[in-house]
Design a protein around this motif. Sequence first.
Motif, mmCIF file in Angstrom:
data_model
loop_
_atom_site.group_PDB
_atom_site.id
_atom_site.type_symbol
_atom_site.label_atom_id
_atom_site.label_comp_id
_atom_site.label_asym_id
_atom_site.label_seq_id
_atom_site.Cartn_x
_atom_site.Cartn_y
_atom_site.Cartn_z
ATOM 1 N N ALA A 173 0.882 -1.267 -0.041
ATOM 2 C CA ALA A 173 0.001 0.070 0.078
ATOM 3 C C ALA A 173 0.925 1.340 0.113
ATOM 4 N N GLY A 200 0.035 2.427 -3.343
ATOM 5 C CA GLY A 200 -1.386 3.365 -3.069
ATOM 6 C C GLY A 200 -2.487 2.715 -3.356
ATOM 7 N N GLU A 201 -3.497 3.438 -3.836
ATOM 8 C CA GLU A 201 -4.828 2.852 -4.272
ATOM 9 C C GLU A 201 -4.775 1.987 -5.137
ATOM 10 N N GLN A 202 -3.803 2.009 -6.107
ATOM 11 C CA GLN A 202 -3.808 0.869 -7.249
ATOM 12 C C GLN A 202 -3.690 -0.622 -6.443
ATOM 13 N N TRP A 206 -4.972 -1.683 -3.565
ATOM 14 C CA TRP A 206 -6.174 -1.848 -3.115
ATOM 15 C C TRP A 206 -7.196 -2.387 -4.009
ATOM 16 N N LEU A 207 -7.163 -1.633 -5.159
ATOM 17 C CA LEU A 207 -8.159 -1.698 -6.126
ATOM 18 C C LEU A 207 -7.712 -3.215 -6.836
ATOM 19 N N PRO A 254 -8.174 1.237 3.759
ATOM 20 C CA PRO A 254 -9.014 2.257 3.352
ATOM 21 C C PRO A 254 -10.486 1.877 3.819
ATOM 22 N N GLU A 290 -13.123 2.400 2.054
ATOM 23 C CA GLU A 290 -13.721 1.976 0.782
ATOM 24 C C GLU A 290 -13.573 0.548 0.690
#
Lengths: 366, 304
Positions: free
Chosen positions: A246, A250-252, A254-255, A286, A288
């Motif tokens: 993470a 980053g967000e990549q 988690w997605l 996160p 979400e």
Amino acid sequence: MNRRPADPLSAVLAQPRLLAGLDLAGWDVVVRRARETALLGAVAHLARESVGWDAVPERPRRHLSGARRVARGNALALAWELECLEEPLSRLDAAPVLLKGAAYVAAGLPNAAGRIANDVDLLFPRDRLPRVESLLGWKGWVSSHLDAYDQRYYRRWMHELPPMRHARRGSTLDIHHNIVPETFAVHPDPARLLEQAVPVPGWPAYRVLCPAHMVLHAAAHLFSETEWDLALRDLYDIHCLAGCFAARDGEQFWLHLLEEAEALDLGRLLFYALRHAARRFATPVPDEAAARLRLAGPGPLRLAVLDAAFDGGFRPRAASSTGGRDAVARGVLFLRGHWLKMPPWLLARHLFHKAILARAKDRDGE
Amino acid sequence: MTVGELDAGRLRGALAGEGLDLETGPFVTRIRSTLDSVRRGLQTLYADFPAAEGSGFADFHVRVAASGGVRRWFRPQARFFVDGRSIFKPLARHQAFPMLEWGLNWCVAGYAHHYVMFHAAVVAKRGRAALLAAPPGAGKSTLCAALVSRGWRLLSDETALLDPETGLVHGMARPVSLKNESIDAVRAFAPDAFISPPCRDTVKGAVAHMRPPADSVARMREPARPAWLIFPRFEPGAATRLSFRDKGSAFMRLVTQSFNYAALGRTAFERTADLLERSRTYDFVYSRLDDAVETLGRIEPPAR
């Protein structure tokens, strides 16, 4: 709801700076629990990195230094084993995929520091296994379970071959073609794991699972286990891996993780893994992602029961005041693990064989 | 405070409560037990060892307990726990004290990886240590008991702890474990030594323990520099025979007697090689204890 169960070992793993504030009685509990769960090397590494060696009182420090030496010896031995395997395995058309401890060491991931791996785990496409076995056979690797029943047990129902052992070096090798048993409640597609595997810098002969798959494998491995002795270590792996990926992607990350969890049918196991990593180690998930994962989780009643069981399973035995309750939790997890691993009729057949036939055979052999 | 200075009531209270912190060389073990034979064993064999009521940091946490259920009365058993985990099969209750001794050995061998550990007795004279390395049954403890009752200092009858930082050998000065015929042999050789009543029918036969000399216990925190590596072998009727062994084969032989050589990797290799380089290496065959002690009393240490 996300209250963290009070355990000084989990607390210092989550926040290594707390190591500076431990008194001797605190160190007593941390060293014992870390020793029991194979996390002493990790504690030693964190102590050196976060608070410095001098902040640790001498008596506990000796144990940490011993654990560091053992872990360093283990990492060297593992690297040597990987070098020895390069040559025979280079004859395959695709680089094999390292799993678990060997992958963490080769890829230099943060949980590798201080970690002990007892064997090398490798993943291959199922149709390559006969070739792998024969290539390794020429180099002195032999199958360790020679009993016909055990051979069939592994080959028909498991996700790996019977462990192979090197005749001279005594090291063991687990050859996988999937990350959960054939008979397991869900069937992740191994082709997807192999397709997305990534190269390892410094080890051109090998690949490792992509970050999302690495976390999913750790979760599947832990939450389908029958033995919970090293569960806290495995949960700490998940915490470290998720934190490291993470921070990097980053967000990549988690997605991709959520996407792959759904594609591989491992959403529920990932839900448990991240939920308990967050409870114990405050792994930052996160909102979400947590909300989306909650959809894969079980209903509230089942969740409450399983949470209690998992909490018991993660609690070390040393210096415990809840020994009886935790033993019940481990019993529940043992049954749950077997239930997930095999459909009941197959389990009954397997237990019948192990309890009656295999014992009768042992007696005849004497 | 030593174990012997604690009155029976306090000792019993500590063992039944938070535990007794027993100091043996570099280790503190927190021992809990409500069994009388364990308390008596500690009181007699560990009388000179420092002890305190359990608190703070202990290296090992052990408990010797009576088995529950029907085994409390019918063929009563004892069990041994390390950190709440039972590590041995239960034994007959009368073997509770030897079980504690075996359990302590298990803790050291399994957990003291800050040392390179060898299965060897260690005795010292004028600060120089002799390692007597041999598999069980070779007469290592017997020879060790004989030497320490003739002026050698006892470091250990079981485990040599080589400090990788200093190259010095540490010991625990714990009681010497004697088996079967060697119990009477040591009794005859050292009539003044205190030897516990034998515990019969263990897996090793009859087992008794010799109380370590008070001076060895008083100096148990003092390590010694290795000077001799000796591979002893008891051979009934044989003449005492001390012969040089080449260092290469001594190295290979010593490695087979290590508990954690493989686990420590390079550290273990380098430190074992240092030890070999600085020691004289011998094979030693003996049958008569007085000859054996006299012969070993004459060997010269290598230059420092």
